[in-house]
Design an enzyme around this catalytic site. Structure first.
Site, PDB file in Angstrom:
ATOM      1  N   THR A 189       0.852  -1.194   0.000  1.00 34.74           N
ATOM      2  CA  THR A 189       0.000   0.000   0.000  1.00 34.74           C
ATOM      3  C   THR A 189       0.889   1.246   0.000  1.00 34.74           C
ATOM      4  OG1 THR A 189      -1.740  -1.141   1.204  1.00 34.74           O
ATOM      5  CG2 THR A 189      -1.672   1.248   1.457  1.00 34.74           C
ATOM      6  N   GLY A 219     -10.545  -3.218   2.776  1.00 33.63           N
ATOM      7  CA  GLY A 219      -9.688  -3.122   3.957  1.00 33.63           C
ATOM      8  C   GLY A 219      -9.770  -1.753   4.600  1.00 33.63           C
ATOM      9  N   ASP A 220      -8.682  -1.336   5.203  1.00 26.07           N
ATOM     10  CA  ASP A 220      -8.629  -0.078   5.959  1.00 26.07           C
ATOM     11  C   ASP A 220      -8.460   1.164   5.082  1.00 26.07           C
ATOM     12  OD1 ASP A 220      -5.975  -1.318   5.449  1.00 26.07           O
ATOM     13  OD2 ASP A 220      -5.256   0.618   6.193  1.00 26.07           O
ATOM     14  N   THR A 239      -0.293   1.210   6.540  1.00 21.81           N
ATOM     15  CA  THR A 239      -0.122   0.070   5.650  1.00 21.81           C
ATOM     16  C   THR A 239      -0.040  -1.180   6.511  1.00 21.81           C
ATOM     17  OG1 THR A 239       1.332  -0.976   4.017  1.00 21.81           O
ATOM     18  CG2 THR A 239       2.386   0.477   5.620  1.00 21.81           C
ATOM     19  N   GLY A 240      -0.480  -2.305   5.956  1.00 20.93           N
ATOM     20  CA  GLY A 240      -0.437  -3.551   6.724  1.00 20.93           C
ATOM     21  C   GLY A 240      -1.755  -4.292   6.608  1.00 20.93           C
ATOM     22  N   GLY A 242      -5.292  -4.865   6.785  1.00 18.30           N
ATOM     23  CA  GLY A 242      -6.382  -3.898   6.833  1.00 18.30           C
ATOM     24  C   GLY A 242      -7.423  -4.138   7.899  1.00 18.30           C
TER      25      GLY A 242
HETATM   26  N1  GLY Z   1      -3.812  -2.206   4.091  1.00 16.29           N
HETATM   27  C1  GLY Z   1      -4.396  -2.514   2.862  1.00 16.29           C
HETATM   28  C2  GLY Z   1      -5.414  -3.544   2.926  1.00 16.29           C
HETATM   29  O1  GLY Z   1      -5.430  -4.346   3.856  1.00 16.29           O
HETATM   30  O2  GLY Z   1      -6.232  -3.586   2.043  1.00 16.29           O
END
Ligand code: GLY
Length: 322
Positions: A189, A219-220, A239-240, A242
């Site tokens: 990300t 995700g997040d 990032t990581g 989500g």
């Molecule tokens: N951090 C991006 C996702 O999990 O979609």
């Protein structure tokens, strides 16, 4: 490089002049991809620094910096995104202006070349009743705004097609048997936080999501307070994993944490690891970039590596993938 789960932190000096931090994901980035990540970070940081020197607004800077990384190809965003279980690209993005306390976000995009530009359109004040759009209607909306769209196959790069074939060959399921923390799990990300000449703050994040996931998963990244957040005091991009970032409100809590940026970023990444178990039973990992209006900034991450770069008008800078 660090052991998965142990939190590392890098600080950025204080000051109230123009400044920028960018990231290109936190995971066990393989050596074969370091040069491309460095190249992408360099291009994004150079563009952001030039815009800030010219007096651009923070929201414009994070939009252009993230669009630059979406176009680069090294990252899990735009063309270069990881693929869903069915082998398609679905992208999410979000942006927030700290001064106006307003955001724009888009999810499940399959055709919009720059998801962050659609999010930016939705941020604008005259669309206060529409901040977050998703799916084919959002791609159509992008076309009505005059944004470039392409067929989904255009977004599928060779690297990710090969990764998808390899995961499919092993017949692993991302949510069950694939080791969550394995280096083969890209989490590239991209994101940026900026402070402009007026001291205004902005944050932006864009992603192709997680590999081999069921289609329709969000995700997040497009959720304000989770994958991105900005107010008058600071801005953050995450990032990581989500689902964990969303459950821990990582960006909102990082900005609102009253401690120093380094203590705040470190504490929030540690808290996510301690409180939220990943599918393999260990803690949830990820990274966050945090820039404040007056007290400097920080990057904290709990993955083996995080791609990150920064610049400020006072002269400090870094660019590392370690
Ligand atoms: N951090 C991006 C996702 O999990 O979609």
């Amino acid at each position: 490089m660090t052991r998965e789960g142990s939190v590392r932190c890098m600080t950025f000096p204080g000051g109230d002049g123009p400044a920028l931090i960018v990231h290109g994901g936190a995971w066990d980035i393989p050596a074969s991809e370091w040069a491309a990540h460095e190249d992408g970070l360099h291009a994004a940081r150079t563009l952001g620094a030039d815009l800030l020197r010219q007096g651009a607004a923070a929201t414009d800077v994070v939009t252009e910096v993230v669009a630059c990384m979406e176009a680069h190809g090294a990252f899990d965003a735009g063309r270069g995104s990881v693929l869903t279980h069915e082998g398609n690209v679905e992208m999410d993005a979000g942006i927030m202006c700290g001064r106006r306390a307003a955001y724009g976000a888009a999810a499940l995009l399959r055709e919009t070349v720059h998801p962050i530009r659609l999010a930016r359109h939705l941020l604008e004040a005259d669309r206060a009743l529409l901040r977050f759009a998703a799916g084919p209607e959002a791609d159509r909306m992008a076309r009505t705004f005059g944004l470039r769209t392409e067929p989904n196959a255009w977004f599928v790069c060779e690297r990710e097609a090969a990764r998808h074939a390899e995961i499919a060959r092993r017949q692993t399921d991302y949510h069950t048997s694939q080791p969550f923390h394995a280096g083969a799990t890209p989490r590239g990300t991209v994101g940026a936080v900026a402070r402009d000449r007026q001291g205004h703050m902005a944050a932006a994040t864009s992603t192709g999501g997680t590999p081999f996931r069921p289609e329709g998963r969000i995700g997040d990244t497009p959720l304000p307070g989770c994958g991105f957040f900005a107010d008058r005091a600071g801005a953050a991009s995450a990032t990581g994993w989500g689902e964990a970032i969303s459950a821990s409100l990582l960006c909102g809590r990082s900005v609102m944490d009253a401690r120093s940026p380094a203590d705040a970023a470190r504490a929030q990444i540690q808290d996510m690891y301690d409180r939220i178990p990943a599918p393999d039973g260990a803690g949830a990992t990820g990274g966050v970039i945090l820039l404040t209006a007056r007290a400097g900034g920080a990057v904290a991450w709990s993955t083996p590596r995080m791609a990150r770069a920064a610049w400020c008008a006072e002269g400090a800078s870094f660019l590392v993938v370690d």
